[in-house]
Enzyme design. Structure first.
Site, PDB file in Angstrom:
ATOM      1  N   LYS A  88       0.859  -1.191   0.000  1.00 22.62           N
ATOM      2  CA  LYS A  88       0.000   0.000   0.000  1.00 22.62           C
ATOM      3  C   LYS A  88       0.891   1.237   0.000  1.00 22.62           C
ATOM      4  O   LYS A  88       1.923   1.287   0.682  1.00 22.62           O
ATOM      5  CB  LYS A  88      -0.907  -0.007   1.230  1.00 22.62           C
ATOM      6  CG  LYS A  88      -1.868   1.185   1.287  1.00 22.62           C
ATOM      7  CD  LYS A  88      -2.756   1.112   2.531  1.00 22.62           C
ATOM      8  CE  LYS A  88      -3.681   2.323   2.605  1.00 22.62           C
ATOM      9  NZ  LYS A  88      -4.538   2.307   3.806  1.00 22.62           N
ATOM     10  N   SER A 163      -9.257   1.825   2.474  1.00 17.85           N
ATOM     11  CA  SER A 163      -8.389   2.679   1.675  1.00 17.85           C
ATOM     12  C   SER A 163      -7.269   1.938   0.952  1.00 17.85           C
ATOM     13  O   SER A 163      -6.564   2.524   0.145  1.00 17.85           O
ATOM     14  CB  SER A 163      -7.785   3.774   2.563  1.00 17.85           C
ATOM     15  OG  SER A 163      -7.012   3.215   3.604  1.00 17.85           O
ATOM     16  N   SER A 187      -9.668  -0.857   6.442  1.00 18.95           N
ATOM     17  CA  SER A 187      -9.035  -0.613   5.148  1.00 18.95           C
ATOM     18  C   SER A 187      -8.246  -1.780   4.578  1.00 18.95           C
ATOM     19  O   SER A 187      -7.778  -1.702   3.451  1.00 18.95           O
ATOM     20  CB  SER A 187      -8.134   0.622   5.237  1.00 18.95           C
ATOM     21  OG  SER A 187      -8.907   1.775   5.462  1.00 18.95           O
TER      22      SER A 187
END
Length: 510
Positions: A88, A163, A187
């Protein structure tokens, strides 16, 4: 970076002191003397190759933020040998630019490696790039990144969740074998649910958050997103355990050599991993009017499969779960507010000072205008809370402990708690320029069952359980997901139950 004479005089006047002219140079020396102290990654043992911004031709889901190739010259294990792993894009990886999903500031290239990145390489994995994350890692719908929306691999134009949107999209499409997401309210688990993947938010502190851009330290988690339960177990095993930096690693957290052999244990338990377990369907997790009817039906069918595997399945009630997202929201928004303003204190960890400098506090109107609705709303809510209800944060922290105790009480009678991961499946992406209200409405049904366990700290695994029709277009089938929650440090029990289900049920045909 030192303070100028004018800056020193201005600061001193702010606190009511005029520095005598003859002492100004002495104060400058005091402010300028200390150099920063951060670890330097060994890029000879872990060389970064082919670092480049992805071309559109290799980025059809818009999920790659940056590409690279990095494999350890002499890994210490082969646990992840042959596996590519994406990170990420809030995870620091030296010499590879980090976008953080925003253009409110740009050109940040970290100088440190996150602990999880180092451990992936030491386990024989290959880091293949950075995955797009939502704007400053805020929001559960994959529409807010400055590089544009991330598409769901099962339905172009539909949300991949957030996210950790890019991580899930890349893993689900096969562009990366495995991925690492970060979870401040769901997330990891939400994008895993939207994209038919396995996503683990482990026990508070099990995986070090060192070298990762944080929203609010009290609810920060980092963990695996994978195509299979076995891969999820192996990746967690590789990255878990105490490091020398993260002060979130509380009593009970194992050192790396003491981390359970999650993957090897699954080969032993096989289809028998759920036998004899007591699984409680959390009543309050199904009470919301937002819950999609097809999701509810698919969830109950999936839960029934555990009975065929030898587990007992019955309903359990934790009344405070119904208010848990409110408790989490106060903690998160007021805590995140201080972090976003660069004012978080009380931490003993690796601080990424270069990132703080890039953010150029205080924010300008231009920088704020480039933030997502979720980031701005968080800032405004946090300021409102600290200005008008300053006691609310401390009360929420206390209630999060009660929430933990209430789940623990339920887990005295049950080995695992079970619930839908999200209340609705993937849906069409809202327009990037839609109104703030429309942006926030799109997040409904996403965090009700995920955020509570960021507040409580319990381990939680999202797992795919089949396809259901999109409400907006019944001809489009999108993944459904359920979540298993266990006691602190009992990730192995969660994995064994989930693996038995996976070995018995083909989720794509279920």
């Amino acid at each position: 970076m030192g303070a100028s004479k004018d800056e020193l005089l201005k600061v001193a006047r702010t606190v009511g002191y005029e520095i005598p002219e003859g002492e100004v140079d002495d104060y400058k020396i005091l402010f300028d003397r200390a150099k920063d102290y951060t670890p330097t990654p060994d890029v000879n043992l872990m060389p970064r190759r082919n670092v480049h911004f992805p071309e559109k031709s290799e980025n059809h889901l818009n999920a790659w933020a940056w590409r690279c190739e990095c494999t350890h010259v002499n890994p210490s294990s082969s646990l992840l040998k042959g596996k590519t792993v994406c990170l990420k894009d809030n995870i620091a990886f030296a010499q590879v630019p980090c976008l953080l999903g925003t253009d409110s500031f740009t050109d940040w290239t970290p100088t440190v490696d996150a602990t999880v990145a180092t451990r992936i390489l030491e386990a024989g994995g290959t880091i293949s790039g950075k995955a797009v994350c939502e704007n400053l890692s805020r929001g559960a719908v994959s529409v807010s990144a400055a590089t544009g929306p991330v598409h769901n691999p099962y339905a172009h134009g539909y949300t991949a969740g957030g996210s950790s949107s890019g991580t899930a999209a890349l893993v689900a499409s096969g562009a990366s074998d495995m991925g690492i997401g970060c979870d401040q309210g769901g997330s990891i688990r939400i994008p895993a649910a939207m994209c038919g993947l396995w996503g683990m938010k482990a026990t508070l502190g099990l995986v070090p958050y060192t070298g990762i851009a944080s929203n609010d330290a009290s609810v920060d988690f980092v963990g695996p997103i994978t195509q299979t339960c076995m891969d999820c177990a192996a990746l967690l095993e590789a990255i878990a355990g105490v490091d020398e930096f993260d002060d979130r690693q509380v009593a009970g957290c194992p050192f790396p050599g003491q981390v359970p052999k999650y993957a090897a244990d699954l080969t032993k338990s096989g289809k028998d991993g759920a036998k004899g377990l007591r699984i409680g369907i959390l009543k309050e997790s199904l009470d919301s009017p937002v819950l999609d009817d097809a999701m509810k039906e698919k969830f109950y069918a999936a839960a029934k499969e555990f009975e065929k595997l030898g587990a007992s399945v019955e309903e359990v009630s934790v009344p405070l779960h119904g208010s848990a997202r409110v408790i989490y929201s106060v903690m998160s928004k007021m805590g995140n507010h201080m972090g976003m303003l660069g004012r978080a204190t009380g931490r003993r960890q690796l601080m990424m000072t270069d990132l703080f400098q890039k953010k150029n506090f205080p924010y300008s109107q231009e920088a704020l205008s480039k933030m997502s609705v979720f980031s701005r709303e968080g800032l405004f809510s946090g300021e409102l809370g600290w200005t008008n209800y300053p006691y609310a944060y401390s009360k929420a922290v206390n209630l999060s402990r009660k929430l933990k105790d209430d789940y623990n009480e339920a887990l005295k009678n049950f080995d695992l708690l079970l619930m839908p991961t999200t209340l609705r499946p993937s849906f069409p992406l809202p327009a990037a320029d839609c109104s703030p209200v429309e942006h926030l409405e799109a997040n409904k049904g996403m965090t009700e069952n995920t955020a509570p366990f960021n507040a409580s700290g319990h381990p939680a695994l999202a797992m795919p359980i089949g396809f259901i029709p999109s409400k907006e277009n019944p001809d489009i089938q999108v993944p459904a997901s359920m979540q298993l929650v266990g006691r602190f440090w009992e990730e192995a029990t969660i994995f064994k139950a989930a693996y038995a289900w996976e070995k018995t049920v083909d989720w794509k045909k279920f």
